[in-house]
Design a protein around this motif. Sequence first.
Motif, PDB file in Angstrom:
ATOM      1  N   ALA A 163       0.471  -1.391  -0.241  1.00 31.60           N
ATOM      2  CA  ALA A 163       0.011  -0.077   0.446  1.00 31.60           C
ATOM      3  C   ALA A 163       0.491   1.522   0.457  1.00 31.60           C
ATOM      4  CB  ALA A 163      -1.168  -0.152   1.181  1.00 31.60           C
ATOM      5  N   ALA A 218       2.395   2.263  -3.156  1.00 38.91           N
ATOM      6  CA  ALA A 218       1.480   2.225  -4.095  1.00 38.91           C
ATOM      7  C   ALA A 218       1.373   4.220  -4.233  1.00 38.91           C
ATOM      8  CB  ALA A 218       0.487   1.726  -4.450  1.00 38.91           C
ATOM      9  N   THR A 219       1.307   4.122  -3.120  1.00 45.60           N
ATOM     10  CA  THR A 219       1.152   5.437  -2.808  1.00 45.60           C
ATOM     11  C   THR A 219       1.669   6.689  -3.836  1.00 45.60           C
ATOM     12  OG1 THR A 219       2.226   6.093  -0.644  1.00 45.60           O
ATOM     13  CG2 THR A 219       0.071   5.676  -0.581  1.00 45.60           C
ATOM     14  N   VAL A 270      -5.289  -0.611   1.621  1.00 44.91           N
ATOM     15  CA  VAL A 270      -5.464  -0.943  -0.037  1.00 44.91           C
ATOM     16  C   VAL A 270      -7.011  -0.749  -0.689  1.00 44.91           C
ATOM     17  CG1 VAL A 270      -5.026  -1.967  -1.749  1.00 44.91           C
ATOM     18  CG2 VAL A 270      -3.445  -3.114   0.685  1.00 44.91           C
ATOM     19  N   GLN A 280      -8.430   2.733   0.150  1.00 44.88           N
ATOM     20  CA  GLN A 280      -8.204   4.375  -0.291  1.00 44.88           C
ATOM     21  C   GLN A 280      -8.037   4.183  -2.159  1.00 44.88           C
ATOM     22  OE1 GLN A 280      -4.314   5.833   2.924  1.00 44.88           O
ATOM     23  NE2 GLN A 280      -4.010   3.426   2.395  1.00 44.88           N
ATOM     24  N   LEU A 295      -5.962   1.997  -3.577  1.00 43.11           N
ATOM     25  CA  LEU A 295      -4.674   1.827  -4.290  1.00 43.11           C
ATOM     26  C   LEU A 295      -4.766   0.224  -4.761  1.00 43.11           C
ATOM     27  CD1 LEU A 295      -2.531   3.170  -1.069  1.00 43.11           C
ATOM     28  CD2 LEU A 295      -3.365   4.241  -2.335  1.00 43.11           C
ATOM     29  N   ASP A 296      -3.552   1.192  -5.960  1.00 43.51           N
ATOM     30  CA  ASP A 296      -3.149  -0.548  -7.124  1.00 43.51           C
ATOM     31  C   ASP A 296      -2.194  -0.750  -7.246  1.00 43.51           C
ATOM     32  OD1 ASP A 296      -2.687  -0.873  -9.507  1.00 43.51           O
ATOM     33  OD2 ASP A 296      -2.010   1.056 -10.180  1.00 43.51           O
ATOM     34  N   SER A 335      -7.011  -2.354  -6.741  1.00 50.62           N
ATOM     35  CA  SER A 335      -7.763  -3.940  -5.967  1.00 50.62           C
ATOM     36  C   SER A 335      -7.972  -4.757  -7.021  1.00 50.62           C
ATOM     37  CB  SER A 335      -7.789  -2.815  -4.740  1.00 50.62           C
ATOM     38  OG  SER A 335      -7.298  -1.708  -3.642  1.00 50.62           O
TER      39      SER A 335
END
Length: 689
Positions: free
Chosen positions: A426, A429-430, A455, A458, A460-461, A518
Amino acid sequence: MQQTSYSTQSWSSPASLSTPSATDSAAPLSGLQQTFEQIPHTRPETPLLDAIDAPLDLKALTTAQLITLADELRLFLLYSAGQSGGHFGANLGVIELTIALHHLLDAPNDQIVWDVGHQAYAHKVLTGRRDRLGSIRAKGGLTAFPERAESIYDTFGVGHSSTSISAGLGMSLALRYQGRPQTVACVIGDGAMTGGMAFEAMNDAVQQDADLLVILNDNDMSISCSIGGFSRHLAMLWESGYQVDISDEGTPLLRRRPHMQAYDRRKRHSEQRNVPQLEDNLFTAIGFTYFGPFDGHDMPELLRVLSLAKQVRGPVLVHIYTTKGKGFAPAEADPVGYHAISKLPVKEVAKTDSKKDSAADTKVPALKYSQVFGQFLCDKAAQDDKLLAITPAMEEGSGMIDFARQYPERFFDVAIAEQHAVTLAAGMATQGVKPIVAIYSTFLQRGYDQLIHDVALQELDVTFAIDRAGLVGEDGATHAGVFDLAFLRCVPHMLIATPKDENECYHLLNTCYEYQGSTAVRYPRGTGTGAMISRPAQSYKIGQAVVESVLGEDNAPKKLALLAFGTMVATAEQAAKILTSDEAVSDCQVQVVNMRWVKPLDTKLLETLLTQGVTHIATLEEHMIMGGAGSAVNEYLLNVSPAFATSRPAIANIGIPDRFIAHGSQAEQLADCGLDTSGVVVQLQRLLS
């Protein structure tokens, strides 16, 4: 915190120190056992071991006899592993420790708690299960790990890592509350000690001032090699040349360490020179009384140290060093390769026909799904420098060896720390990179809060490559990945893909990786169907299913839509052929649908099937029925679908029933659940009738 005072003196020979077997009249003992070169095909002669039916039978043995027993037990485990397969190296490494514990403690009154359980085969042999060890991991036989229902000597069921200190502390506190003065000993490996749960328990043990004996079995090798600061710390304790010995009064005593087998941490720390003083180590800093490191294969020394350590009040840690695969030369040389082994192959009779089937000779063997993932990682990393890969101590099992070698700066093995692995991804990924977390389904359960909070919440990728999904065979219920669809699909923003074969796995990994968000790709243990992987990688349309086949007449009065998820597509195809060839249900048309996605579902296709006049719908998945993919279909049909209200087809969900599935081969487990072809056919016939 109370400070521990140390005295210092030079090393004295173990022969001059008091031991529990001081009455032995044998010649001085070296503590060295035999080394074997081959796995025996026939049951070896083990007269001393054959007389051990319970730990009580060990009490009267002399130290010399215990050393002989270790040789016999090691040889017997070699033979048994050859017959049944299973965990190997770790069991050979703890034979002396297991014998010493059962010789000194009063099991089952005293509690011995094993961590993970990979190393508990010797424990099973010494606790009345010797003659059943050949059945281990087989259906109806012994479990692969300690299990409370199997024996009164199995104090706690295990399979996942880093639980022993928490469980042992719970036992100790409950015993103290009840006024029962029993010893609790927790055996934990250096790999398992990297799990944060172990440190949470140690912190609490000091807070509670609990009487707890923790034995750190340090073999510098979890399933993958141990890594990180903790491993480095243990190495430096060894390289100091000293040990914290235990006096006859149970107090710490700093000494020069005696000559022992070289401690090879793959020379990672050989250049270290500024080693810490042992009294300042991590365990004493927490508040444990620390003793070690000691040779875990020196029987007289183990008996002496453990007999004294178990009398010390408060939380105590005894640090021993062992060799994984000890006593079997090939395993000592290759501890990773011999972590677990298969059964010895049956000797085949040579064929008299000299003609060869050229087609068979050139057939490419089916890939394991972990190999498919490994190939995808390397291929994608060559195209996209943003790809980073994370694993919680499963480099080999997840198929990441080649990637780690080719892209070491992009590979992160975080040790046995699943929660950390997820939040680490996570955080990555930011910052604009694209992390992939390779993790077994059963271990992702341990990082569930992080998956939701860090994850998905947020958005996130992060891509999760979920290996060992579904039933896993001989490792049994502790390792079965049969809950992931239920706990993943209820999380907002998650995409979940279920490939039917190796080729689809490769492309769904690419599809989920390319998606900005995600995602999870769920695939099973073992080999696939033999499907060839087409390159370059494609991106499938998200949420789109595929109709694999339509069998039967268009004008049949019964129309069955068989919605299959993941590897159950092949089973669905076989079942459909049987159904449409059976006279009893020849009036039925069967459409086999590869659903491919659990989330989002292909609701457009579902509506099309309903408007086409489908009379029966069955879902098929290798997952718990409750909360699984079939439940997702039900929820859509009952709550959203405009066509379902008028068509009202009969529905059946086929999957794993509401119980834990006992160990056995994967085929046996599938049959037990009615998920083999014949079982599926029976359930479909019931639906159609």
